[in-house]
Write a protein that holds these residues in place. Structure first.
Motif, PDB file in Angstrom:
ATOM      1  N   MET A  34       0.869  -0.918  -0.199  1.00 16.89           N
ATOM      2  CA  MET A  34       0.262   0.056  -0.342  1.00 16.89           C
ATOM      3  C   MET A  34       1.195   1.269  -0.315  1.00 16.89           C
ATOM      4  O   MET A  34       0.515   2.086   0.669  1.00 16.89           O
ATOM      5  N   ALA A  35       2.434   1.206   0.326  1.00 14.58           N
ATOM      6  CA  ALA A  35       2.891   2.374   0.486  1.00 14.58           C
ATOM      7  C   ALA A  35       2.721   3.218  -1.076  1.00 14.58           C
ATOM      8  O   ALA A  35       2.529   4.718  -1.471  1.00 14.58           O
ATOM      9  N   ILE A  36       2.252   3.048  -2.375  1.00 12.17           N
ATOM     10  CA  ILE A  36       2.159   3.449  -3.716  1.00 12.17           C
ATOM     11  C   ILE A  36       0.401   3.324  -3.806  1.00 12.17           C
ATOM     12  O   ILE A  36      -0.455   1.894  -3.487  1.00 12.17           O
ATOM     13  N   ASP A  37       0.296   4.094  -4.683  1.00 13.15           N
ATOM     14  CA  ASP A  37      -1.340   4.417  -4.933  1.00 13.15           C
ATOM     15  C   ASP A  37      -1.563   2.528  -5.998  1.00 13.15           C
ATOM     16  O   ASP A  37      -0.703   2.671  -6.822  1.00 13.15           O
ATOM     17  N   SER A  38      -2.727   2.679  -6.029  1.00 16.57           N
ATOM     18  CA  SER A  38      -3.263   1.426  -6.751  1.00 16.57           C
ATOM     19  C   SER A  38      -3.139   1.071  -8.021  1.00 16.57           C
ATOM     20  O   SER A  38      -2.493   0.484  -9.047  1.00 16.57           O
ATOM     21  N   THR A  39      -3.168   2.880  -8.265  1.00 18.66           N
ATOM     22  CA  THR A  39      -3.204   3.091 -10.026  1.00 18.66           C
ATOM     23  C   THR A  39      -2.167   3.059 -10.217  1.00 18.66           C
ATOM     24  O   THR A  39      -1.343   2.615 -11.738  1.00 18.66           O
ATOM     25  N   THR A  40      -0.800   3.843  -9.378  1.00 22.35           N
ATOM     26  CA  THR A  40       0.354   3.807  -9.970  1.00 22.35           C
ATOM     27  C   THR A  40       1.379   2.512  -9.753  1.00 22.35           C
ATOM     28  O   THR A  40       1.948   2.225 -10.506  1.00 22.35           O
ATOM     29  N   ALA A  41       0.776   1.511  -8.989  1.00 25.30           N
ATOM     30  CA  ALA A  41       1.192  -0.112  -9.297  1.00 25.30           C
ATOM     31  C   ALA A  41       0.993  -0.671 -10.078  1.00 25.30           C
ATOM     32  O   ALA A  41       2.192  -0.801 -10.385  1.00 25.30           O
ATOM     33  N   HIS A  42      -0.307  -0.247 -10.841  1.00 21.82           N
ATOM     34  CA  HIS A  42      -0.547  -1.205 -12.163  1.00 21.82           C
ATOM     35  C   HIS A  42       0.579  -0.631 -13.214  1.00 21.82           C
ATOM     36  O   HIS A  42       0.644  -1.403 -14.428  1.00 21.82           O
ATOM     37  N   THR A  43       0.909   0.814 -13.084  1.00 21.98           N
ATOM     38  CA  THR A  43       1.716   1.458 -14.538  1.00 21.98           C
ATOM     39  C   THR A  43       2.790   1.233 -13.592  1.00 21.98           C
ATOM     40  O   THR A  43       3.746   0.261 -14.535  1.00 21.98           O
ATOM     41  N   TYR A  44       3.111   0.494 -12.300  1.00 18.67           N
ATOM     42  CA  TYR A  44       4.904   0.137 -12.115  1.00 18.67           C
ATOM     43  C   TYR A  44       5.275  -1.348 -13.007  1.00 18.67           C
ATOM     44  O   TYR A  44       5.755  -1.121 -13.503  1.00 18.67           O
ATOM     45  N   GLU A 104      11.656   7.707 -19.913  1.00 15.22           N
ATOM     46  CA  GLU A 104      11.952   8.314 -18.752  1.00 15.22           C
ATOM     47  C   GLU A 104      10.649   7.573 -17.862  1.00 15.22           C
ATOM     48  O   GLU A 104      10.919   7.054 -15.944  1.00 15.22           O
ATOM     49  N   SER A 105       9.371   7.671 -18.041  1.00 15.89           N
ATOM     50  CA  SER A 105       8.527   7.678 -16.312  1.00 15.89           C
ATOM     51  C   SER A 105       8.461   5.788 -15.671  1.00 15.89           C
ATOM     52  O   SER A 105       8.527   5.544 -14.802  1.00 15.89           O
ATOM     53  N   TYR A 106       8.858   5.117 -16.859  1.00 15.99           N
ATOM     54  CA  TYR A 106       8.975   3.106 -16.777  1.00 15.99           C
ATOM     55  C   TYR A 106      10.060   3.022 -16.353  1.00 15.99           C
ATOM     56  O   TYR A 106       9.882   2.733 -15.596  1.00 15.99           O
ATOM     57  N   LEU A 107      11.494   3.845 -15.996  1.00 11.88           N
ATOM     58  CA  LEU A 107      12.561   3.649 -15.098  1.00 11.88           C
ATOM     59  C   LEU A 107      12.304   3.699 -13.645  1.00 11.88           C
ATOM     60  O   LEU A 107      12.749   3.200 -13.240  1.00 11.88           O
ATOM     61  N   SER A 108      11.203   5.051 -13.620  1.00 13.08           N
ATOM     62  CA  SER A 108      10.724   4.891 -11.936  1.00 13.08           C
ATOM     63  C   SER A 108       9.889   3.535 -11.676  1.00 13.08           C
ATOM     64  O   SER A 108      10.224   3.602 -10.529  1.00 13.08           O
ATOM     65  N   GLY A 109       9.362   3.558 -12.505  1.00 16.00           N
ATOM     66  CA  GLY A 109       8.178   2.255 -11.856  1.00 16.00           C
ATOM     67  C   GLY A 109       9.309   0.867 -11.970  1.00 16.00           C
ATOM     68  O   GLY A 109       9.145   0.003 -10.868  1.00 16.00           O
ATOM     69  N   ILE A 110      10.224   1.136 -12.689  1.00 16.41           N
ATOM     70  CA  ILE A 110      11.460  -0.166 -12.578  1.00 16.41           C
ATOM     71  C   ILE A 110      12.532  -0.421 -11.306  1.00 16.41           C
ATOM     72  O   ILE A 110      12.350  -1.099 -10.515  1.00 16.41           O
ATOM     73  N   CYS A 111      12.599   0.945 -11.047  1.00 17.58           N
ATOM     74  CA  CYS A 111      13.458   1.517  -9.816  1.00 17.58           C
ATOM     75  C   CYS A 111      12.443   0.591  -8.515  1.00 17.58           C
ATOM     76  O   CYS A 111      13.165  -0.226  -7.621  1.00 17.58           O
ATOM     77  N   ASN A 112      11.000   1.106  -8.983  1.00 15.60           N
ATOM     78  CA  ASN A 112      10.743   1.034  -7.535  1.00 15.60           C
ATOM     79  C   ASN A 112      10.500  -0.439  -6.999  1.00 15.60           C
ATOM     80  O   ASN A 112      10.323  -1.111  -6.297  1.00 15.60           O
ATOM     81  N   ASN A 113       9.961  -1.142  -8.586  1.00 18.05           N
ATOM     82  CA  ASN A 113       9.852  -2.526  -8.079  1.00 18.05           C
ATOM     83  C   ASN A 113      11.315  -3.560  -7.579  1.00 18.05           C
ATOM     84  O   ASN A 113      10.381  -4.618  -7.208  1.00 18.05           O
ATOM     85  N   LEU A 114      11.995  -3.343  -8.692  1.00 21.06           N
ATOM     86  CA  LEU A 114      13.158  -4.455  -8.266  1.00 21.06           C
ATOM     87  C   LEU A 114      14.124  -3.523  -7.898  1.00 21.06           C
ATOM     88  O   LEU A 114      15.125  -4.164  -7.079  1.00 21.06           O
ATOM     89  N   GLU A 115      13.497  -2.550  -6.365  1.00 22.38           N
ATOM     90  CA  GLU A 115      14.717  -2.149  -5.718  1.00 22.38           C
ATOM     91  C   GLU A 115      14.646  -2.753  -4.428  1.00 22.38           C
ATOM     92  O   GLU A 115      15.905  -3.766  -3.467  1.00 22.38           O
ATOM     93  N   PRO A 116      14.569  -3.824  -3.942  1.00 26.99           N
ATOM     94  CA  PRO A 116      14.296  -4.634  -3.069  1.00 26.99           C
ATOM     95  C   PRO A 116      15.427  -5.094  -3.292  1.00 26.99           C
ATOM     96  O   PRO A 116      15.673  -6.859  -2.497  1.00 26.99           O
ATOM     97  N   PHE A 117      15.492  -6.094  -4.558  1.00 27.44           N
ATOM     98  CA  PHE A 117      16.368  -7.258  -5.278  1.00 27.44           C
ATOM     99  C   PHE A 117      17.494  -6.788  -5.193  1.00 27.44           C
ATOM    100  O   PHE A 117      18.906  -7.178  -5.348  1.00 27.44           O
ATOM    101  N   PHE A 118      17.904  -5.536  -6.230  1.00 25.97           N
ATOM    102  CA  PHE A 118      18.798  -5.248  -6.137  1.00 25.97           C
ATOM    103  C   PHE A 118      18.507  -3.278  -5.948  1.00 25.97           C
ATOM    104  O   PHE A 118      19.099  -2.660  -6.263  1.00 25.97           O
ATOM    105  N   PRO A 119      19.584  -3.178  -5.065  1.00 26.41           N
ATOM    106  CA  PRO A 119      19.553  -2.257  -3.933  1.00 26.41           C
ATOM    107  C   PRO A 119      20.337  -1.087  -4.250  1.00 26.41           C
ATOM    108  O   PRO A 119      20.448  -0.222  -4.633  1.00 26.41           O
ATOM    109  N   ASP A 120      21.360  -0.884  -6.019  1.00 26.80           N
ATOM    110  CA  ASP A 120      21.831  -0.080  -6.479  1.00 26.80           C
ATOM    111  C   ASP A 120      21.429   0.116  -7.625  1.00 26.80           C
ATOM    112  O   ASP A 120      21.800   1.122  -8.418  1.00 26.80           O
TER     113      ASP A 120
END
Length: 333
Positions: A31-41, A83-99
């Protein structure tokens, strides 16, 4: 060693099992991000994973892999979207790839994005503002209708125009899984203030505290008066659904969806008029009436920076603001 003061009392609580701690934390993370944002990410992350699989690259988002992803995606979609896609990729993959965020911020990725914008960039096509002429045409066509859905549509479009509302703040998503009951405007929040009215807009995706905003609806010069339109709709709504909590309801008892509203709108307006046109049109009408930018920003619930970007990218609003101010000063002189 930290000691606990004997005078400090804490309420007695039962400990949770490790399994429940993990479970409850997972809910909060989800629930850290809105459901519509999570769908886009999620869509953005899927595009990155598909790219890696297609090119037999490891999914480890190194600067080089991210740079290659930008290169490939920019040849197919607008680099601004990449560029917006990269934000979603960072949000979802950060727990697995901290860098991943430092990698995203490297000069290699930034310069690749800059080059993509120069090579593949294109102007954003924005919908035109709804005008008072459009509103009058729709009002004349539906004024005598006793159909509940006609009254609903007429009330929504005039309320959205005068209140500088986004379509998503009145209509629900076409996808049931993206709907959030906490964002639904309630009938009990509607109050009549003389010949005007107001209601509570519960929340939006940036409102993490769910405090909401009180939206006041007043007539705008040359536009239909929204008060009698809203009053007529609420009489019909209260007669059909006296026990339903939602303010906006169709004749079948469901909440209006985005596609339902746009299909009704397309019957009266050209294709360049869409959901965002209400908000842009209301801001334009206020600017034409001589309202200062600060008032428009407050009425539209824009943050300062967001409104400045909005008027810079919407030439009609910028022009009418300048013209309105010049007329005001000429009258004062």
């Amino acid at each position: 060693m930290t000691t606990i003061s004997p005078t400090s009392r804490q309420p007695a609580r039962l400990p949770w099992t490790p399994e429940r701690l993990i479970y409850e934390r997972s809910i909060l993370l989800g629930m850290a991000i809105d459901s519509t944002t999570a769908h886009t990410y999620s869509s953005a992350t899927n595009s990155y994973l598909t790219f890696c699989k297609l090119h037999t690259l490891p999914i480890d988002p190194t600067p080089e892999t991210l740079s290659y992803y930008v290169t490939f995606q920019s040849a197919h979609i607008n680099p601004k979207s990449v560029e917006s896609y990269l934000s979603g990729i960072c949000n979802n993959l950060e727990p697995f790839f901290p860098d991943i965020r430092p990698n995203r911020a490297t000069a290699l990725v930034k310069r690749t994005l800059k080059g993509a914008r120069r090579r593949h960039g294109r102007a954003t096509v924005r919908k035109s503002p709804l005008t008072t002429t459009h509103l009058c045409t729709i009002a004349n066509a539906l004024h005598g209708s006793r159909d509940h859905d006609d009254m609903l549509f007429l009330s929504m479009i005039n309320t959205g125009f005068a209140g500088l509302l986004r379509l998503g703040e009145m209509a629900v998503s076409d996808s049931p899984k993206l709907r959030d009951s906490r964002k639904v405007t309630l009938r009990t929040s509607l109050t009549w203030v003389g010949t005007e009215y107001e209601f509570l807009l519960p929340a939006h995706k940036a409102d993490t505290t769910f405090e909401g905003n009180r939206v006041h609806i007043a007539p705008i010069i040359n536009a239909p008066d929204p008060y009698p339109i809203m009053a007529r709709y609420t009489v019909s709504r209260d007669h059909l659904f006296p026990l339903h909590p939602q303010l906006w309801l169709r004749a079948n008892g469901s909440m209006p969806t985005r596609s339902w509203f746009l299909s009704r709108l397309s019957a009266f307006c050209p294709p360049e008029i869409a959901g965002q046109s209400m908000r842009a049109g209301g801001a334009t009408a206020l600017a034409e009436a001589g309202a200062p930018g600060e008032l428009i920003r407050g009425a539209g619930r824009w943050s300062s920076d967001a409104f400045e970007r909005y008027i810079r990218k919407n030439v009609i609003v910028l022009h009418t603001l300048i013209l309105g101010r010049s007329l005001h000063y000429s009258r004062v002189a």
